[in-house]
Design an enzyme around this catalytic site. Structure first.
Site, PDB file in Angstrom:
ATOM      1  N   SER A  47       0.831  -1.187   0.000  1.00  0.00           N
ATOM      2  CA  SER A  47       0.000   0.000   0.000  1.00  0.00           C
ATOM      3  C   SER A  47       0.881   1.257   0.000  1.00  0.00           C
ATOM      4  CB  SER A  47      -0.965  -0.044   1.189  1.00  0.00           C
ATOM      5  OG  SER A  47      -2.052   0.830   1.017  1.00  0.00           O
ATOM      6  N   ASP A 199      -5.730  -4.035  -2.349  1.00  0.00           N
ATOM      7  CA  ASP A 199      -4.632  -3.576  -1.488  1.00  0.00           C
ATOM      8  C   ASP A 199      -3.789  -4.738  -0.946  1.00  0.00           C
ATOM      9  OD1 ASP A 199      -3.286  -2.442   0.985  1.00  0.00           O
ATOM     10  OD2 ASP A 199      -4.339  -0.667   0.280  1.00  0.00           O
TER      11      ASP A 199
END
Length: 347
Positions: A47, A199
């Protein structure tokens, strides 16, 4: 990659994700890169950690440690400019020189309105496109494929299977970086080779096993952003999802740390293991952690989605100061012994 010192300790860094709170990691990296006794040669991330990882690695490959520091600063400045372009109200937060309860109140008011007005991930596509442009401007993907570039390991989560995919230097692309930061409720999934990805924090936050197994280094510094413990259990509907998100994104890290710690404890004091590279890597591992859990608890979790410049600079300063304190306390241990308090933090 220039700007290294012959006797510098070769270091891996593993960078946890955390949205705009990744500016804390920017501060940590800024301080580590300024220290010529340290040579960062492998980086993993998920991320926002993946963003920091590829920007830093590209900067190192092109311009050495000074180039990496400039690239990171420019990247976070661009993130703030982009956020103000998409959401002009973010400039309101910059009226407050420090993170205060007043800022948090504004944030809760505005984030509540935003969440009610943007219920579909496709509404996040403009922000995702802007992030693509920022990453494209700050990462030389060709440079990441050079033999002397730092090793890179960034994670994304297969939305169909839930499995982690780890992208390395040869297959790190713009799409892979954007996928690693694709929160499914905020952005549309990123398609790579016919598969949709979300993610990387859901499956490897950050990648540790691959970093330990493949980097060739023995010292690994884990940089964590999300608090593991909170002082009290949230009870309001607007706070409970924040804590659920923290627990979810910490779970994979906690699981990996526990497995590594238990295996390392089992191996300590035993003869060297031959023929099993990963086991040998764990036996030789010196694990460190740079974190400031107490300070990070004071930042509203919702602020991860609102990168005001005052927030980013506060977090950068906190990260830099935390890294400086860590170096003062533990520099002599690098290359000698691990310093992470695994039992206290994760076991």
């Amino acid at each position: 990659m220039d700007g290294t010192t012959i006797n510098a300790v070769k270091l891996d860094v593993a960078l946890q994700g955390g949205g705009a709170h990744g500016a804390f990691t920017w501060g940590v990296l800024d301080r580590l890169l300024a220290d010529e006794s340290i040579d960062i040669t492998a980086i993993s991330g998920a991320s926002a950690g993946a963003m920091n990882a590829v920007v830093a690695a590209s900067g190192l490959a092109v311009g050495g440690r000074d180039g990496a520091r400039r690239s990171l600063a420019s990247f976070w400045e661009a993130v703030n400019r982009g956020a103000r372009q998409l959401a002009p109200f973010i400039a309101v937060f910059d009226a407050f020189p420090k993170w205060t309860s007043a800022t948090a109140s504004w944030l809760n008011l505005i984030s509540g309105a935003q969440l009610s007005l943007t219920p579909h991930p496709q509404n996040g596509r403009p922000a995702q496109m802007l992030l693509e442009e920022i990453v494209r401007d700050h990462v030389d993907f060709a440079a990441l494929r050079r033999p002397d570039a730092p090793r890179i390991f960034i994670s994304a989560t297969n939305a169909r299977s839930g499995a982690a995919r780890i992208f390395r230097n040869d297959d790190v692309t713009l799409e892979a970086v954007i996928a690693s930061a694709c929160l499914p409720l905020a952005f549309p999934a990123v398609e790579i080779e016919g598969e949709d990805y979300w993610d990387g924090g859901y499956s490897a936050n950050p990648p540790l096993v691959q970093l330990v197994q493949e980097s060739g280094n023995h010292d690994l510094v884990l940089v964590t952003v999300n608090p593991i413990n909170r002082r009290r259990t949230p009870s309001s509907p607007d706070r409970i999802p924040d804590r659920i998100s923290e627990l979810t994104f910490n779970q994979t890290l906690t699981k990996d740390i526990r497995a590594i710690a238990l295996l390392k404890a089992e191996l300590d004091g035993r003869p060297p293991v031959c023929g099993v590279p990963f086991i040998q890597s764990i036996a030789n591992l010196r694990l460190h952690e740079i974190q400031n859990e107490i300070a990070m608890r004071e930042f509203d979790p919702k602020s991860k989605m609102f990168p005001s410049w005052s927030l980013l600079t506060d977090l950068h300063g906190l990260g830099s100061d935390t890294a400086a304190e860590w170096l003062a306390a533990h520099r002599a241990s690098l290359g000698v012994t691990g310093t992470a308090r695994l039992e206290e933090r994760y076991l």
